[in-house]
Design a protein around this motif. Structure first.
Motif, PDB file in Angstrom:
ATOM      1  N   ALA A 179    -145.882 -62.336  47.549  1.00 10.27           N
ATOM      2  CA  ALA A 179    -144.803 -63.302  47.339  1.00 10.27           C
ATOM      3  C   ALA A 179    -143.971 -62.944  46.206  1.00 10.27           C
ATOM      4  CB  ALA A 179    -145.313 -64.712  47.021  1.00 10.27           C
ATOM      5  N   LYS A 180    -142.372 -63.610  46.193  1.00 14.40           N
ATOM      6  CA  LYS A 180    -141.778 -63.233  45.198  1.00 14.40           C
ATOM      7  C   LYS A 180    -141.535 -64.654  44.441  1.00 14.40           C
ATOM      8  CE  LYS A 180    -136.761 -62.313  44.460  1.00 14.40           C
ATOM      9  NZ  LYS A 180    -135.568 -62.940  44.779  1.00 14.40           N
ATOM     10  N   GLY A 219    -141.298 -70.991  43.988  1.00 14.58           N
ATOM     11  CA  GLY A 219    -141.006 -71.480  42.762  1.00 14.58           C
ATOM     12  C   GLY A 219    -142.056 -72.218  41.807  1.00 14.58           C
ATOM     13  N   LEU A 263    -140.258 -66.911  41.604  1.00 16.33           N
ATOM     14  CA  LEU A 263    -139.192 -67.321  40.823  1.00 16.33           C
ATOM     15  C   LEU A 263    -139.674 -68.388  39.923  1.00 16.33           C
ATOM     16  CD1 LEU A 263    -136.364 -68.134  43.728  1.00 16.33           C
ATOM     17  CD2 LEU A 263    -136.997 -65.853  42.634  1.00 16.33           C
ATOM     18  N   LYS A 306    -142.823 -64.566  51.006  1.00 20.36           N
ATOM     19  CA  LYS A 306    -142.053 -65.725  50.820  1.00 20.36           C
ATOM     20  C   LYS A 306    -141.641 -65.861  49.118  1.00 20.36           C
ATOM     21  CE  LYS A 306    -141.731 -66.359  55.193  1.00 20.36           C
ATOM     22  NZ  LYS A 306    -142.963 -67.048  55.780  1.00 20.36           N
ATOM     23  N   ALA A 307    -140.470 -66.402  49.150  1.00 20.60           N
ATOM     24  CA  ALA A 307    -140.207 -66.777  47.559  1.00 20.60           C
ATOM     25  C   ALA A 307    -140.637 -68.098  47.403  1.00 20.60           C
ATOM     26  CB  ALA A 307    -138.609 -67.067  47.610  1.00 20.60           C
ATOM     27  N   LYS A 321    -134.114 -72.245  48.952  1.00 17.60           N
ATOM     28  CA  LYS A 321    -134.337 -70.902  48.224  1.00 17.60           C
ATOM     29  C   LYS A 321    -135.595 -70.484  48.126  1.00 17.60           C
ATOM     30  CE  LYS A 321    -129.899 -71.399  45.578  1.00 17.60           C
ATOM     31  NZ  LYS A 321    -129.313 -72.215  44.358  1.00 17.60           N
ATOM     32  N   VAL A 322    -136.508 -71.434  47.728  1.00 20.00           N
ATOM     33  CA  VAL A 322    -138.004 -71.066  47.800  1.00 20.00           C
ATOM     34  C   VAL A 322    -138.660 -71.963  48.956  1.00 20.00           C
ATOM     35  CG1 VAL A 322    -138.215 -70.590  45.444  1.00 20.00           C
ATOM     36  CG2 VAL A 322    -138.634 -73.145  46.258  1.00 20.00           C
TER      37      VAL A 322
END
Ligand code: GLU
Length: 281
Positions: free
Chosen positions: A163-164, A145, A166, A142-143, A182-183
């Motif tokens: 995880a991605k 932040g 940001l 998942k994204a 978005k996250v």
């Protein structure tokens, strides 16, 4: 001849460098001479550093520590906003005399700057929409932040490699990404997340919708940052912290921002650090 000249210039440069660093290394004397202590603090990270919308003054736990140190030195306190990414350069370039900026003491950072005794202890967690994350498994792929230049960024990459990540300039921007979907989570120190959750709770549109699940991935001891080898200054700051501890002023400050009965998100029971665990080492 040319070689000799070069040698003389090299020697002169060396002396200048030694002198320069010797001069730069006495921030305590500089601060007293200037009559002002310039501190790098966060400006949107309650309850550590933020700007009171009414008075426009800097407030918070980090800010109050600086005010106490300035008072001890007999000078005024002035504040410069810093981010997680630019705080060490701001200090090293001489634009601030000290950092009080939710900064974790790490061996890598300690190669570049000196830290005070630990004045706060917390750990890294996640801020999420209610019920979406129960364990690290829920974060896989998942994204997430966080803030650029933080330990949070490094820890989460290790804890959830799939995880991605940001990275934003500050935590409020990461929280905005969470609100916008978005996250799936914002990750950083629990003490910072609790401050952001407090803001979400005050807004009727987000009240009751977010939480900090009991998933911790690191320990984060905070230290005040000073330039490397600034011995007098480091000693003065450490002595002040110890005095504040002995006089009860440090506990008073802790209770002001983190007492369970105050108007503070920490009362939500996610914050486990007791006064005894603040970790003066
Ligand atoms: N304490 C962590 C750090 O020093 C996270 C908070 C911050 O970004 O300041 O990186």
């Amino acid at each position: 001849m040319a070689r000799k000249t070069a040698l003389v210039i090299a020697a002169a440069a060396l002396v200048a460098a030694m002198f320069g660093s010797a001069l730069a290394a006495d921030t305590l004397a500089d601060v007293k001479k200037k009559g002002v202590l310039v501190a790098g603090v966060k400006d949107s990270t309650p309850p550590f550093g933020s700007v009171d919308p009414n008075t426009k003054e800097y407030v918070g736990y980090d800010v109050d520590f600086i005010r106490a140190i300035a008072k001890k030195a007999g000078v005024k306190a002035e504040f410069q906003p810093v981010t997680s990414a630019n705080r060490m350069p701001m200090l090293q370039e001489g634009r601030v005399d000290i950092l009080a900026a939710t900064m974790t003491k790490t061996p890598e950072r300690a190669k570049q700057i000196d830290f005070s005794y630990t004045y706060f202890l917390t750990g890294q967690k996640f801020l999420t929409k209610v019920g979406t994350v129960k364990s690290l498994k829920d974060l896989e792929g998942k994204a997430i932040g966080t803030a650029k230049g933080s330990t949070s960024e490094q820890n989460v990459a290790k804890a959830v490699p799939s995880a991605k990540i940001l990275s934003f300039d500050d935590y409020p921007q990461a929280v905005l990404a969470l609100i916008q979907g978005k996250v799936i989570a914002v990750t950083t120190d629990e003490s910072i997340l609790a401050g952001q959750l407090g803001k979400l709770e005050k807004n009727p549109a987000s009240k009751g919708k977010f939480e900090i699940p009991d998933v911790q991935i690191s320990e984060e001891p905070y230290g005040l940052g000073m330039r490397k080898g600034d011995t007098n200054w480091v000693k003065f700051v450490n002595d002040t912290i110890l005095e504040m501890e002995k006089s009860g002023e440090a506990k008073k400050l802790f209770d002001k921002y983190f007492a369970p009965d105050g108007d503070n998100p920490m009362k939500r029971g996610t914050f486990k650090i007791t006064a005894d665990e603040r970790g003066i080492k």
